[in-house]
Design a protein around this motif. Structure first.
Motif, PDB file in Angstrom:
ATOM      1  N   UNK A   1      29.850  19.317  26.533  1.00  0.00           N
ATOM      2  CA  UNK A   1      29.381  18.023  26.037  1.00  0.00           C
ATOM      3  C   UNK A   1      28.066  17.648  26.717  1.00  0.00           C
ATOM      4  N   UNK A   2      27.982  17.939  28.020  1.00  0.00           N
ATOM      5  CA  UNK A   2      26.728  17.695  28.737  1.00  0.00           C
ATOM      6  C   UNK A   2      25.592  18.521  28.179  1.00  0.00           C
ATOM      7  N   UNK A   3      25.880  19.778  27.809  1.00  0.00           N
ATOM      8  CA  UNK A   3      24.859  20.633  27.206  1.00  0.00           C
ATOM      9  C   UNK A   3      24.422  20.074  25.857  1.00  0.00           C
ATOM     10  N   UNK A   4      25.371  19.543  25.079  1.00  0.00           N
ATOM     11  CA  UNK A   4      25.042  18.938  23.792  1.00  0.00           C
ATOM     12  C   UNK A   4      24.108  17.745  23.974  1.00  0.00           C
TER      13      UNK A   4
ATOM     14  N   UNK B   1      17.637  14.167  31.400  1.00  0.00           N
ATOM     15  CA  UNK B   1      18.785  14.829  30.769  1.00  0.00           C
ATOM     16  C   UNK B   1      19.105  16.135  31.477  1.00  0.00           C
ATOM     17  N   UNK B   2      18.077  16.865  31.889  1.00  0.00           N
ATOM     18  CA  UNK B   2      18.287  18.116  32.627  1.00  0.00           C
ATOM     19  C   UNK B   2      18.987  17.850  33.952  1.00  0.00           C
ATOM     20  N   UNK B   3      18.513  16.854  34.697  1.00  0.00           N
ATOM     21  CA  UNK B   3      19.109  16.554  35.998  1.00  0.00           C
ATOM     22  C   UNK B   3      20.567  16.139  35.857  1.00  0.00           C
ATOM     23  N   UNK B   4      20.872  15.368  34.826  1.00  0.00           N
ATOM     24  CA  UNK B   4      22.268  14.979  34.594  1.00  0.00           C
ATOM     25  C   UNK B   4      23.139  16.207  34.330  1.00  0.00           C
ATOM     26  N   UNK B   5      22.629  17.134  33.524  1.00  0.00           N
ATOM     27  CA  UNK B   5      23.389  18.356  33.233  1.00  0.00           C
ATOM     28  C   UNK B   5      23.598  19.181  34.494  1.00  0.00           C
ATOM     29  N   UNK B   6      22.566  19.298  35.331  1.00  0.00           N
ATOM     30  CA  UNK B   6      22.689  20.089  36.550  1.00  0.00           C
ATOM     31  C   UNK B   6      23.645  19.434  37.551  1.00  0.00           C
ATOM     32  N   UNK B   7      23.645  18.106  37.620  1.00  0.00           N
ATOM     33  CA  UNK B   7      24.602  17.400  38.481  1.00  0.00           C
ATOM     34  C   UNK B   7      26.027  17.683  38.020  1.00  0.00           C
ATOM     35  N   UNK B   8      26.240  17.658  36.702  1.00  0.00           N
ATOM     36  CA  UNK B   8      27.573  17.978  36.169  1.00  0.00           C
ATOM     37  C   UNK B   8      27.962  19.410  36.522  1.00  0.00           C
ATOM     38  N   UNK B   9      27.014  20.352  36.351  1.00  0.00           N
ATOM     39  CA  UNK B   9      27.305  21.763  36.642  1.00  0.00           C
ATOM     40  C   UNK B   9      27.668  21.959  38.109  1.00  0.00           C
TER      41      UNK B   9
ATOM     42  N   UNK C   1      17.751  11.722  43.320  1.00  0.00           N
ATOM     43  CA  UNK C   1      16.576  11.571  42.455  1.00  0.00           C
ATOM     44  C   UNK C   1      16.910  10.706  41.252  1.00  0.00           C
ATOM     45  N   UNK C   2      18.073  10.935  40.658  1.00  0.00           N
ATOM     46  CA  UNK C   2      18.466  10.145  39.491  1.00  0.00           C
ATOM     47  C   UNK C   2      18.649   8.669  39.852  1.00  0.00           C
TER      48      UNK C   2
END
Length: 447
Positions: free
Chosen positions: A3-6, A29-37, A411-412
């Motif tokens: 879902x984060x990738x979407x 959006x990239x930073x949010x995805x990387x935090x989730x990962x 950072x976020x």
């Protein structure tokens, strides 16, 4: 995670928030995805291990030393955490995308984004006539990216994926094949209109390399060549014939233009920094510590690593690239029964990225960085025989994930919310022109 990738993929389609540009929206959006990962890895330990992972950990260790000794260590750590997060994302997706159905889901997501971008481009083309303005400036017709070169970086991966989807649907005798093929031709037309020389060169070189791996890949190469020629014909009709017929100024493509577009200045500067600081470089992201009139990164992948992280890191990165290319080439040549359209598309997409990275910022821009990490994870899932990490390697990966998570989350919470005000304050204090790097204002000195 998916879902984060979407949500990340849609960051090139959704209208940017007030005060934020395309680049900054995609970075957030990239930073949010990387935090989730990183969070998923910390709690589940679902991450790929193997001998090559030791090289990745060594690169990150040397990067930490470089960041600690850099002029602006806080900014250096941001770049370090970003690269660490991308590595973690690839290793995590190598586990999550083991099943081919999930791999196709990700590829169809990319193809859907490409389809929407094509529709937006040609709606803008039609609007140029319906509105009465009748100006066919290709640079104002594209959407989703602050610079057409950033769209080209995504296209170098998207175009092979579209070709793979077309062949996959064609094999099923599905009507969707014609629709995806139309999107593929449209993407080629957009590439010519925006003058993406490196994109055209990268895709054609990578596609032609298939003929060295086996004659059975001729169908993929033939489809790509046909789409490129049809895209060229469509570009000629829409941006040359129609304007001349309506007595408008024809739009000119820059695909056949010569020259390095001032890249020699950037390459010379990067070489000077690498020569003066060969062992640990000047620090991650520190090519952008001093403003220049061209760009905030060298537009050459190995020179960027050498100047910012040090020559030893650049050598390790080159070694990983050679290992990856060799691994995938062996798979495509010898695993006749296992090779599918996914493998061929991944080969062309990743090799095309490496070609383009020699003259462009493929390893810098957020949307491109993340999609490349996703495709690398998918390639590892299909081509690597490595298993889950364990022992000391597992604990080191957990430490990297924790540190990267802390830095990126900070950072976020600090930069992202106040970014419009911070950027405006920077422009008020300094006369530097904006050159995207981490944020849309790429220079880190004075921030």
């Amino acid at each position: 995670m998916l879902i984060g990738l979407l949500c990340f993929a849609l960051s090139s389609l959704a209208v940017p928030f007030s005060g934020y540009g395309w680049h900054d929206q995609q970075r957030i959006a990239q930073l949010l995805l990387l935090v989730i990962a990183c969070g998923v890895v910390l709690f589940s330990r679902l991450v790929l291990g193997g001998r090559f992972v030791w090289l990745l950990l060594l690169i990150l260790a040397l990067g930490l030393v470089s960041a600690a000794l850099a002029e602006f260590p806080i900014w250096a750590m941001r770049e370090w955490a970003l690269q660490a997060g991308l590595i973690i994302l690839s290793l995590l997706l190598a586990h999550l995308l083991v099943h081919e159905s999930r791999q196709w889901a990700v590829i169809y997501l990319a193809a859907s984004v490409g389809g929407v971008l094509v529709v937006q481009f040609f709606v803008g083309y039609a609007a140029a006539f319906l509105s009465g303005i009748r100006i066919l400036d290709a640079f104002t017709l594209f959407s989703g990216f602050s610079n057409p070169r950033f769209l080209g970086q995504f296209q170098v991966m998207l175009i092979p994926l579209l070709a793979g989807v077309t062949l996959h649907q064609w094999g099923r005798r599905s009507g969707w094949a014609a629709l995806v093929a139309a999107v593929l031709v449209g993407q080629w037309c957009i590439a010519y209109a925006l003058g993406g020389r490196g994109l055209v060169l990268g895709v054609l070189i990578a596609s032609s390399s298939l003929l060295l791996l086996g004659v059975r890949f001729f169908r993929f190469w033939g489809l790509q060549l046909f789409a490129a020629l049809m895209g060229l014909l469509l570009y000629w009709l829409l941006f040359v014939v129609v304007p001349e017929w309506l007595e408008m100024v024809p739009a000119s493509s820059g695909v056949l233009r010569s020259g390095l577009s001032a890249r020699e200045i950037l390459w010379g500067r990067a070489w000077e920094l690498a020569s003066a600081n060969p062992w640990i470089g000047v620090g991650p992201m520190h090519f952008s510590a001093r403003a220049n009139p061209v760009a905030a990164h060298p537009h050459q992948m190995l020179l960027q690593w050498a100047s910012e992280w040090g020559v030893p890191v650049a050598v390790l990165v080159l070694a990983l690239m050679v290992w990856g290319v060799g691994l995938s080439a062996r798979f495509l040549r010898h695993q006749h029964q296992s090779v599918s359209e996914i493998d061929v598309a991944l080969w062309v997409a990743l090799l095309g990225c490496l070609v383009l990275a020699q003259v462009d910022g493929v390893f810098v821009m957020p949307y491109t960085q993340t999609w490349m990490a996703v495709l690398v994870g998918m390639a590892l899932a299909r081509w690597s025989s490595c298993r889950s990490s364990s022992g000391p390697q597992s604990y080191l990966i957990m430490c990297v994930s924790l540190l990267a998570l802390g830095v990126l989350a900070h950072v976020l919470m600090t930069d992202a919310l106040a970014l419009p005000e911070n950027l405006q304050r920077f422009f008020d204090l300094y006369a530097y022109a904006g050159r995207p790097r981490f944020w849309s204002q790429g220079w880190i000195a004075g921030q």
